[in-house]
Design an enzyme around this catalytic site. Structure first.
Site, mmCIF file in Angstrom:
data_model
loop_
_atom_site.group_PDB
_atom_site.id
_atom_site.type_symbol
_atom_site.label_atom_id
_atom_site.label_comp_id
_atom_site.label_asym_id
_atom_site.label_seq_id
_atom_site.Cartn_x
_atom_site.Cartn_y
_atom_site.Cartn_z
ATOM 1 N N GLY A 1 0.749 -1.226 0.291
ATOM 2 C CA GLY A 1 -0.120 0.007 -0.052
ATOM 3 C C GLY A 1 0.889 1.138 -0.144
ATOM 4 O O GLY A 1 0.137 2.290 -0.078
ATOM 5 N N PRO B 1 4.716 -4.738 -1.027
ATOM 6 C CA PRO B 1 4.553 -3.641 -1.916
ATOM 7 C C PRO B 1 4.254 -4.061 -3.299
ATOM 8 O O PRO B 1 5.073 -5.171 -3.677
ATOM 9 C CB PRO B 1 6.011 -3.078 -1.724
ATOM 10 C CG PRO B 1 7.059 -3.985 -1.575
ATOM 11 C CD PRO B 1 6.283 -4.963 -0.703
ATOM 12 N N GLY B 2 3.392 -3.773 -3.990
ATOM 13 C CA GLY B 2 2.894 -4.029 -5.191
ATOM 14 C C GLY B 2 3.222 -2.756 -6.356
ATOM 15 O O GLY B 2 4.398 -2.401 -6.944
ATOM 16 N N ARG B 3 2.420 -1.811 -6.105
ATOM 17 C CA ARG B 3 2.423 -0.460 -6.794
ATOM 18 C C ARG B 3 3.702 0.159 -6.778
ATOM 19 O O ARG B 3 4.146 0.579 -7.600
ATOM 20 C CB ARG B 3 1.301 0.376 -6.175
ATOM 21 C CG ARG B 3 0.991 1.441 -7.103
ATOM 22 C CD ARG B 3 0.286 2.754 -6.166
ATOM 23 N NE ARG B 3 -1.036 1.890 -5.576
ATOM 24 C CZ ARG B 3 -2.242 2.025 -6.378
ATOM 25 N NH1 ARG B 3 -2.396 2.641 -7.444
ATOM 26 N NH2 ARG B 3 -3.251 1.277 -5.801
ATOM 27 N N ARG C 1 -8.020 2.507 -14.818
ATOM 28 C CA ARG C 1 -8.165 3.285 -13.438
ATOM 29 C C ARG C 1 -8.946 4.297 -13.279
ATOM 30 O O ARG C 1 -9.574 4.814 -12.351
ATOM 31 C CB ARG C 1 -6.747 3.319 -12.903
ATOM 32 C CG ARG C 1 -5.871 1.970 -12.612
ATOM 33 C CD ARG C 1 -4.673 1.914 -11.772
ATOM 34 N NE ARG C 1 -4.983 2.522 -10.404
ATOM 35 C CZ ARG C 1 -4.424 3.802 -9.951
ATOM 36 N NH1 ARG C 1 -3.817 4.767 -11.091
ATOM 37 N NH2 ARG C 1 -4.616 4.481 -8.895
ATOM 38 N N CYS D 1 -16.945 2.539 -27.025
ATOM 39 C CA CYS D 1 -18.301 3.016 -27.020
ATOM 40 C C CYS D 1 -19.144 3.173 -25.625
ATOM 41 O O CYS D 1 -19.674 2.311 -25.120
ATOM 42 C CB CYS D 1 -19.186 2.155 -27.816
ATOM 43 S SG CYS D 1 -18.763 1.991 -29.433
HETATM 44 C C1 PLP Z 1 -3.313 -5.098 -3.233
HETATM 45 C C2 PLP Z 1 -2.562 -5.715 -1.924
HETATM 46 C C3 PLP Z 1 -1.230 -5.548 -1.714
HETATM 47 C C4 PLP Z 1 -0.585 -4.835 -2.682
HETATM 48 O O1 PLP Z 1 -0.799 -3.293 -2.673
HETATM 49 P P1 PLP Z 1 0.106 -1.974 -3.169
HETATM 50 O O2 PLP Z 1 -1.082 -0.846 -3.037
HETATM 51 O O3 PLP Z 1 -0.108 -2.245 -4.633
HETATM 52 O O4 PLP Z 1 1.209 -1.868 -2.799
HETATM 53 C C5 PLP Z 1 -0.474 -6.190 -0.832
HETATM 54 N N1 PLP Z 1 -1.081 -6.997 -0.146
HETATM 55 C C6 PLP Z 1 -2.459 -7.600 -0.225
HETATM 56 C C7 PLP Z 1 -3.023 -8.402 0.676
HETATM 57 C C8 PLP Z 1 -3.083 -6.584 -1.168
HETATM 58 O O5 PLP Z 1 -4.457 -7.026 -1.290
#
Ligand code: PLP
Length: 433
Positions: free
Chosen positions: A248, A291-293, A330, A361
């Protein structure tokens, strides 16, 4: 520029990862997803360095693959020594195909099907993160059938609303995700899980939200989770080995967003964890984050070619592009902000206010409203949308039968290669019988 991998050449072309985006658009066609491999690696290393500096070598970051998932990315994660989090058989399959060692994978989601659970165990997924007691039962059943003991974390909801930055006791207790501490259900699920003969409870997990810039949110979540760990130690004599604080961490989409600092964020979190553990008189558990984003977002850019420019005097201007909400949903989903450029006209002043819209469309097919672009913007110009490495390809659809674009990786300032081929018309009927 919003990220240091975005610059401008002398002839007014936008450069991404040191490469000319106008030439890339010509070479690979548009729409195209670009990914800066060096930036992805830089982010992995920043998290790894911060984790080993402030925690210890057991604490590894886990890349949340839902942000973007394809084989090459898992190879990079393996090379960088990252763990991963996965949420479906599809992500597990992709990681397996990339040769990723699944013992370093954490399997999330709030509703794993029996076949997901079996698939995960077939491939040796290291950890199942159970969201609720149903999942604990389903994992126990499958592990018993196989005669194995499955490692598990329990996902709890600490009751934090990250957007008010307040620890609201009830704020997120009503979430779809996790088992609430406040209602006493967390205590029940721990007791139940500890009784299961085929589950090894390794610890707890929480994930409080996304696009968070305030590291206090993570510290407060850690505080609540550590209090719960201390409570479990007293109540059940059970000491959690691991605490996974989720993902997050925010990224910079527009100039007004702060410049994120991974080192500082992890440092402050580690200080909060240590002081809570000292206060509660418990050992510091192995800490993970997901971390993902913040690993992939600013490694991404989407390139489009402009088409119709519609000016409605006294009302509004539209610049249409050759993609839209299917490749970049998004804005349509959340009204998300982005920085956009006319990539071949970076030396021209931006005096035209226009909405960049897709070709579907659907009136909601918008990339961004009220973007300032050069007055001359028009057909054949290259439009670049920045910070698209997360939740673009991963969320892409084929709405209006638009093929999902290719993902092209950039590295070393002058190298590029296709990591995911663009779909073709043939792909649209592949499964039709
Ligand atoms: C979505 C999610 C993440 C990654 O969140 P980011 O905002 O992309 O860093 C990590 N853990 C869980 C359980 C998630 O659902």
């Amino acid at each position: 520029m919003i990220c240091d991998n975005i610059t401008v050449s002398k002839d007014g072309h936008l450069l991404f990862a040191g490469q000319d985006t106008v030439e890339l658009a010509e070479k690979y066609g548009t729409p195209v997803y670009l990914m800066d491999e060096d930036k992805i690696r830089e982010k992995c290393r920043a998290y790894k360095a911060a984790f080993s500096k402030y925690f210890d070598e057991r604490a590894i970051p886990l890349y949340a693959s839902k942000a973007n998932s394809f084989k090459r990315l898992y190879e990079i994660m393996a090379e960088e020594g990252m763990g991963i989090d996965v949420v479906s058989s599809g992500e597990i399959y992709t990681a397996v195909k990339a040769g990723f060692d699944l013992s370093k994978a954490y399997f999330h989601s709030n509703n794993k099907t029996d076949s997901d659970i079996a698939f995960g165990m077939d491939h040796g997924v290291g950890y199942f993160v159970a969201d609720n007691v149903e999942e604990v039962k389903a994992v126990e059943k499958e592990a018993a059938r196989r005669g194995i003991r499955q490692k598990m974390l329990l996902r709890l909801s600490p009751g934090i609303d990250p957007h008010t930055f307040e620890a609201v006791a009830t704020g997120r207790v009503d979430s779809k995700f996790g088992t609430a501490i406040e209602t006493g259900q967390a205590e029940e699920i721990v007791e139940f899980t500890l009784e299961q003969p085929h589950i090894i409870l390794k610890g707890f997990h929480c994930h409080v939200g996304s696009q968070i810039f305030d590291e206090d949110v993570f510290s407060r979540a850690a505080d609540i989770m550590l209090e719960f760990i201390a409570f479990c130690k007293a109540r059940f004599g059970y000491m959690a080995d691991e605490l996974d604080l989720g993902g997050g961490f925010g990224v910079r989409y527009v100039e007004s967003d702060p410049e994120p600092d991974i080192d500082m964020m992890v440092g402050k979190l580690a200080a909060a964890v240590r002081s809570a553990c000292a206060r509660l008189d418990i050992e510091v558990p192995e800490i993970h984050m997901e971390p993902g984003r913040s690993i992939v977002a600013d490694a991404g850019m989407v390139l489009y070619t402009a088409g119709t420019v519609k000016k409605i005097p006294g009302y509004k201007n539209y610049v249409s592009i050759d993609g839209g909400m299917p490749d970049s949903p998004r804005y349509a989903l959340y009204g998300s902000s982005y920085t956009c450029y006319a990539a071949n006209k970076m030396n021209e002043p931006c005096t035209l206010k226009a909405s960049i819209v897709g070709r579907c469309c659907e009136s909601g097919d918008i990339i961004q409203e009220d973007v300032m672009l050069p007055k001359s913007v028009g057909r054949y110009d290259t439009i670049a949308v920045c910070t698209t490495g997360a939740y673009h390809y991963a969320m892409a659809s084929r709405y209006n039968k638009l093929p999902i674009p290719a993902t092209v990786m950039l590295r070393g300032g002058d190298e590029s290669y296709v990591a995911v081929k663009g779909e073709t018309l043939e792909d649209f009927v592949r499964n039709d019988v």
